[in-house]
Write an enzyme that holds these catalytic residues in place. Structure first.
Site, mmCIF file in Angstrom:
data_model
loop_
_atom_site.group_PDB
_atom_site.id
_atom_site.type_symbol
_atom_site.label_atom_id
_atom_site.label_comp_id
_atom_site.label_asym_id
_atom_site.label_seq_id
_atom_site.Cartn_x
_atom_site.Cartn_y
_atom_site.Cartn_z
ATOM 1 N N LYS A 77 7.893 -2.434 5.264
ATOM 2 C CA LYS A 77 7.210 -1.505 4.372
ATOM 3 C C LYS A 77 5.731 -1.835 4.253
ATOM 4 O O LYS A 77 4.908 -0.964 3.973
ATOM 5 C CB LYS A 77 7.870 -1.540 2.996
ATOM 6 C CG LYS A 77 7.340 -0.489 2.041
ATOM 7 C CD LYS A 77 8.092 -0.548 0.727
ATOM 8 C CE LYS A 77 7.676 0.609 -0.174
ATOM 9 N NZ LYS A 77 6.291 0.520 -0.635
ATOM 10 N N LYS B 61 4.457 -15.875 4.871
ATOM 11 C CA LYS B 61 3.917 -15.089 3.762
ATOM 12 C C LYS B 61 2.549 -15.595 3.314
ATOM 13 O O LYS B 61 1.822 -14.884 2.616
ATOM 14 C CB LYS B 61 4.893 -15.079 2.590
ATOM 15 C CG LYS B 61 6.142 -14.252 2.862
ATOM 16 C CD LYS B 61 6.958 -14.024 1.623
ATOM 17 C CE LYS B 61 8.126 -13.092 1.906
ATOM 18 N NZ LYS B 61 8.897 -12.776 0.687
ATOM 19 N N LYS C 62 8.631 -7.271 12.893
ATOM 20 C CA LYS C 62 9.708 -6.558 12.223
ATOM 21 C C LYS C 62 9.225 -5.238 11.627
ATOM 22 O O LYS C 62 8.071 -5.111 11.239
ATOM 23 C CB LYS C 62 10.280 -7.407 11.069
ATOM 24 C CG LYS C 62 11.190 -8.517 11.471
ATOM 25 C CD LYS C 62 12.067 -8.974 10.319
ATOM 26 C CE LYS C 62 11.314 -9.288 9.055
ATOM 27 N NZ LYS C 62 12.210 -9.808 7.997
#
Length: 375
Positions: free
Chosen positions: A242, A149, A239
């Site tokens: 969104k 992240k 992956k």
């Protein structure tokens, strides 16, 4: 305190028996009669196919199988969500509402399961602090999520890299452990990308019990379904997400049939068009589509390969995949649209769930503080 935290690693070899792989559909023997099952999802808005197959469909299965002595606690992990700062507050509120509607649209029964907002249960943060006093910086430094992240893609993290990371993101796994242990959870259904965090949770449970000579915390079992990670339709190296800049690679639960068909038709595949089989290394795009069908139909990959053995062109193959996805999401899509028009109902469900969760959390945190000499 540091010496105590450093001992966490010594428990890692014990965990092989605490990761349980289940069949594509749960059955009554998978979860004990007195189990407490806990799981949460982040409020990133409406759910995509990966959220559905990787987590929330299993929640419906658990509701369908629930026995009188079992406890199911599902939630919207809004405290975890703010580890990446949310500047648009209106959008964030909408995402929380959409996450709640998505959970219920899958068939999760709020009469059988507690459905709550993490941020409305202050004991999550309270236990997070307590468990952070047991957790070493070295252990957290080896976690992968805060690195990904923070766009840090290397094992040896420099001081400069670490200096830019926010404490909340770094200690994210400790809050996740607190979420689970607060309810004395025995089983946690998650995707395989969360197994590292569950190992920390078990470590902290064992360490707390050993430190205070108690067996207060159960050692939670990770329950995994065989459905492999759902990948982006346009880039099967990452992956389905969104946050993907190319939204054509993401299928949402509330996508219309026409949208799903277009996205599948544009999905990345390869030059072999006369036969279709699973080969994740050499045919990642085709393998991702086969994996999606496998997850939806709850069949092993070889069964899907057999089902599609008579298909010899991409038009028919992608039509086959599209029709299966469209049919699977028909009911959740209809439910989601209805629920988003009923904000008062959604509020009543989460308010009730928050009250039920707080009652459990307050009792357990008082017990924990008493064990520690804080109460």
């Amino acid at each position: 305190m540091l010496r105590r935290g450093l001992r966490i690693n010594h428990f890692s070899r014990r965990f092989s028996s605490t990761v349980k792989e289940i069949d594509y559909k749960l059955n009554g023997q998978d979860i004990p009669d007195d189990a407490t099952v806990f799981s949460m999802v982040q409020p990133t808005g409406k759910f995509h196919l990966g959220n559905y197959l990787g987590a929330t469909r299993a929640w419906k299965d658990l509701c369908d199988l629930k026995k009188d002595n079992q406890r199911l606690v599902f939630g919207v992990a809004d405290l975890h969500a703010i580890t990446i700062p949310k500047q648009d507050v209106t959008e964030f509120r909408l995402f929380r509402e959409e996450a709640l509607a998505s959970i219920l649209s899958m068939g999760v029964d709020p009469e059988k399961a507690i459905v709550m907002h993490q941020s409305h249960i202050p004991q999550h943060s309270q236990l997070h602090w307590i468990l952070s006093t047991f957790t070493s910086m070295g252990y957290l430094n080896r976690m992968t999520q805060w690195k990904s992240k923070s766009n840090i893609h290397k094992n040896n993290v420099s001081e400069a890299d670490l200096g830019s990371v926010k404490l909340g993101l770094f200690s994210y796994p400790v809050l996740q452990a607190a979420d689970i242990l607060l309810y004395k959870s025995t089983h946690v259904p998650v995707g395989d990308d969360q197994t590292q965090h569950l190992e920390l949770t078990r470590s902290l449970a064992l360490l707390f019990n050993r430190t205070y000579k108690t067996n207060y915390f159960p050692v939670p079992v990770t329950t995994l379904t065989p459905t492999k990670k759902i990948l982006s339709l346009n880039n099967p190296e990452k992956k389905m997400s969104k946050s993907d800049p190319n939204q054509q690679g993401v299928i949402y639960v509330n996508d219309e049939p026409e949208q799903i068909t277009v996205k599948i038709n544009k999905a990345l595949t390869d030059n072999i068009s006369d036969r279709f089989y699973y080969d994740n290394e050499n045919r990642p795009g085709v393998s991702n589509l086969i994996n999606i069908v496998s997850g939806i139909q709850r069949k092993e990959i070889p069964e899907i390969e057999k089902d599609i053995s008579n298909i010899n062109n991409y038009r028919d193959f992608k039509k086959y995949v599209s029709e299966i996805i469209i049919e699977e999401l028909r009911t959740p899509r209809k439910n989601f649209k209805r629920l988003m028009k009923e904000p008062d109902y959604l509020k009543s469900i989460v308010d009730s769930g928050n009250r039920r969760a707080r009652a459990i959390a307050e009792k357990n945190i008082n017990d924990i503080m008493k064990i520690m000499g804080l109460n």
